[in-house]
Design a protein around this motif. Sequence first.
Motif, PDB file in Angstrom:
ATOM      1  N   SER A 157      39.451  44.624  60.225  1.00  0.00           N
ATOM      2  CA  SER A 157      39.814  44.174  61.565  1.00  0.00           C
ATOM      3  C   SER A 157      39.198  45.052  62.667  1.00  0.00           C
ATOM      4  O   SER A 157      39.184  44.668  63.832  1.00  0.00           O
ATOM      5  CB  SER A 157      41.333  44.136  61.710  1.00  0.00           C
ATOM      6  OG  SER A 157      41.868  45.397  61.395  1.00  0.00           O
ATOM      7  N   ARG A 160      36.560  43.729  65.195  1.00  0.00           N
ATOM      8  CA  ARG A 160      36.923  42.946  66.385  1.00  0.00           C
ATOM      9  C   ARG A 160      37.302  43.842  67.554  1.00  0.00           C
ATOM     10  O   ARG A 160      37.566  43.353  68.649  1.00  0.00           O
ATOM     11  CB  ARG A 160      38.096  41.994  66.068  1.00  0.00           C
ATOM     12  CG  ARG A 160      37.810  40.981  64.957  1.00  0.00           C
ATOM     13  CD  ARG A 160      38.998  40.034  64.775  1.00  0.00           C
ATOM     14  NE  ARG A 160      40.221  40.780  64.622  1.00  0.00           N
ATOM     15  CZ  ARG A 160      41.073  40.690  63.592  1.00  0.00           C
ATOM     16  NH1 ARG A 160      40.843  39.836  62.611  1.00  0.00           N
ATOM     17  NH2 ARG A 160      42.157  41.419  63.536  1.00  0.00           N
ATOM     18  N   SER A 208      47.572  47.182  54.071  1.00  0.00           N
ATOM     19  CA  SER A 208      47.126  45.791  54.132  1.00  0.00           C
ATOM     20  C   SER A 208      46.061  45.547  53.059  1.00  0.00           C
ATOM     21  O   SER A 208      45.968  44.456  52.511  1.00  0.00           O
ATOM     22  CB  SER A 208      46.619  45.431  55.524  1.00  0.00           C
ATOM     23  OG  SER A 208      45.776  46.420  56.024  1.00  0.00           O
ATOM     24  N   MET A 259      50.445  33.162  56.655  1.00  0.00           N
ATOM     25  CA  MET A 259      49.956  34.380  55.997  1.00  0.00           C
ATOM     26  C   MET A 259      51.101  35.091  55.284  1.00  0.00           C
ATOM     27  O   MET A 259      50.974  35.507  54.119  1.00  0.00           O
ATOM     28  CB  MET A 259      49.324  35.322  57.031  1.00  0.00           C
ATOM     29  CG  MET A 259      48.890  36.649  56.447  1.00  0.00           C
ATOM     30  SD  MET A 259      48.195  37.773  57.677  1.00  0.00           S
ATOM     31  CE  MET A 259      49.671  38.416  58.457  1.00  0.00           C
ATOM     32  N   ALA A 300      50.661  43.091  59.231  1.00  0.00           N
ATOM     33  CA  ALA A 300      51.151  43.711  57.996  1.00  0.00           C
ATOM     34  C   ALA A 300      52.143  44.831  58.312  1.00  0.00           C
ATOM     35  O   ALA A 300      51.915  45.997  58.008  1.00  0.00           O
ATOM     36  CB  ALA A 300      49.967  44.220  57.189  1.00  0.00           C
TER      37      ALA A 300
HETATM   38  O1  PMV Z   1      41.648  45.447  58.655  1.00  0.00           O
HETATM   39  P1  PMV Z   1      42.910  45.701  57.906  1.00  0.00           P
HETATM   40  O2  PMV Z   1      42.675  46.121  56.509  1.00  0.00           O
HETATM   41  O3  PMV Z   1      43.813  46.647  58.655  1.00  0.00           O
HETATM   42  O4  PMV Z   1      43.705  44.298  57.799  1.00  0.00           O
HETATM   43  C1  PMV Z   1      44.257  43.628  58.887  1.00  0.00           C
HETATM   44  C2  PMV Z   1      45.147  42.525  58.426  1.00  0.00           C
HETATM   45  C3  PMV Z   1      46.010  41.850  59.463  1.00  0.00           C
HETATM   46  O5  PMV Z   1      46.330  42.732  60.526  1.00  0.00           O
HETATM   47  C4  PMV Z   1      47.301  41.439  58.792  1.00  0.00           C
HETATM   48  C5  PMV Z   1      45.363  40.580  60.020  1.00  0.00           C
HETATM   49  C6  PMV Z   1      44.279  40.760  61.041  1.00  0.00           C
HETATM   50  O6  PMV Z   1      43.439  39.849  61.128  1.00  0.00           O
HETATM   51  O7  PMV Z   1      44.263  41.745  61.789  1.00  0.00           O
END
Ligand code: PMV
Length: 331
Positions: A157, A160, A208, A259, A300
């Motif tokens: 994430s 982004r 997550s 989800m 999460a």
């Molecule tokens: O990028 P990670 O591994 O922290 O995963 C993010 C997962 C969620 O926050 C649940 C969804 C998302 O798109 O941010």
Amino acid sequence: MNKSDVIKHILGERYLLPPVHQTATAFAPTNIALVKYWGKRNSELNLPMTSSLSISLADKGAEVTLSVHDKTHDSIMLNNQSIDPASAFAKRFSQFLDGFRKKSYFHADIHTTIPIAAGLASSACGFASLVCALNKLYDWNLSLTSLSILARLGSGSACRSLWQGFVEWHEGSCVDGMDSHGKVLAEQWPELCVGLLIMSTAEKNRSSREAMQQTVATSALYSAWPQKVVHDLGVVKQAIQSHDFSSLGAAAESNALTMHATMLSAWPAILYSLPDTVFAMQKIWKLRDEGLSIYFTQDAGPNVKLLFLEKDIAVIKNHFPHVEVIKPFQN
Ligand code: PMV
């Protein structure tokens, strides 16, 4: 193709050259997904099963100052507290830096304006700010797209968090992930608000990364997820274009609940919600039945993020006295 192949590809002849500056500072906002990233097709490169779309949270995020020092290990201060080098946090941090250096070690001073590891995407803004600080320290002059790919290697994430506003992470199809990165949307929505309802700032007991893996491997509902994302992405993008708040809110809320349904049907089941989380959801549904335009999303962790418009701030604060209101498009 592994992480260092990707880093070599992006940095070219700059790969493993020493830092140009002694110190560099960078900030990145955290982001909240309206259409979630849940499941990887490649877990080494954090390549997602589907695209996703988020909104960045203005000045809520992480600022990191990296300074080169002459020790033979890294040291980290997080919100003015020294981090144990043997901790999972420090190991993940140093392992990420190992991908970019020959023999330099750093002192990192990190300040966050959001709780760490409570489902508020602290790893997203953490890795995004880190690659931006490296970009300055080494004078790489990389584009935001390249930085987005590098940030993704730290945490999916994070790709982004290189931009403010709405950002879509295109899943891409290349095996090396060169087409899997964030892209900012031109649309602004100044009236849109996000409210943080913090139920707990305790560290979650399941990352997550683990939760995604377990869901993909064991949930009978996971096969329905990619199609659900395609549908919700279409609705959310259309809603952003036409500033149709109830469509945006409904699609985002339904996406988050789906989800969590895939997690609940994993084995062993994964449940991030606390009793207070459920209490908040029921309160939101009741307020909506009574005519208030309020929706939520959840990541999460147990915390709930409210979605509403500026005109309703006073009413929302009345119903949720502890809410922290963020206006993503008004800095
Ligand atoms: O990028 P990670 O591994 O922290 O995963 C993010 C997962 C969620 O926050 C649940 C969804 C998302 O798109 O941010």
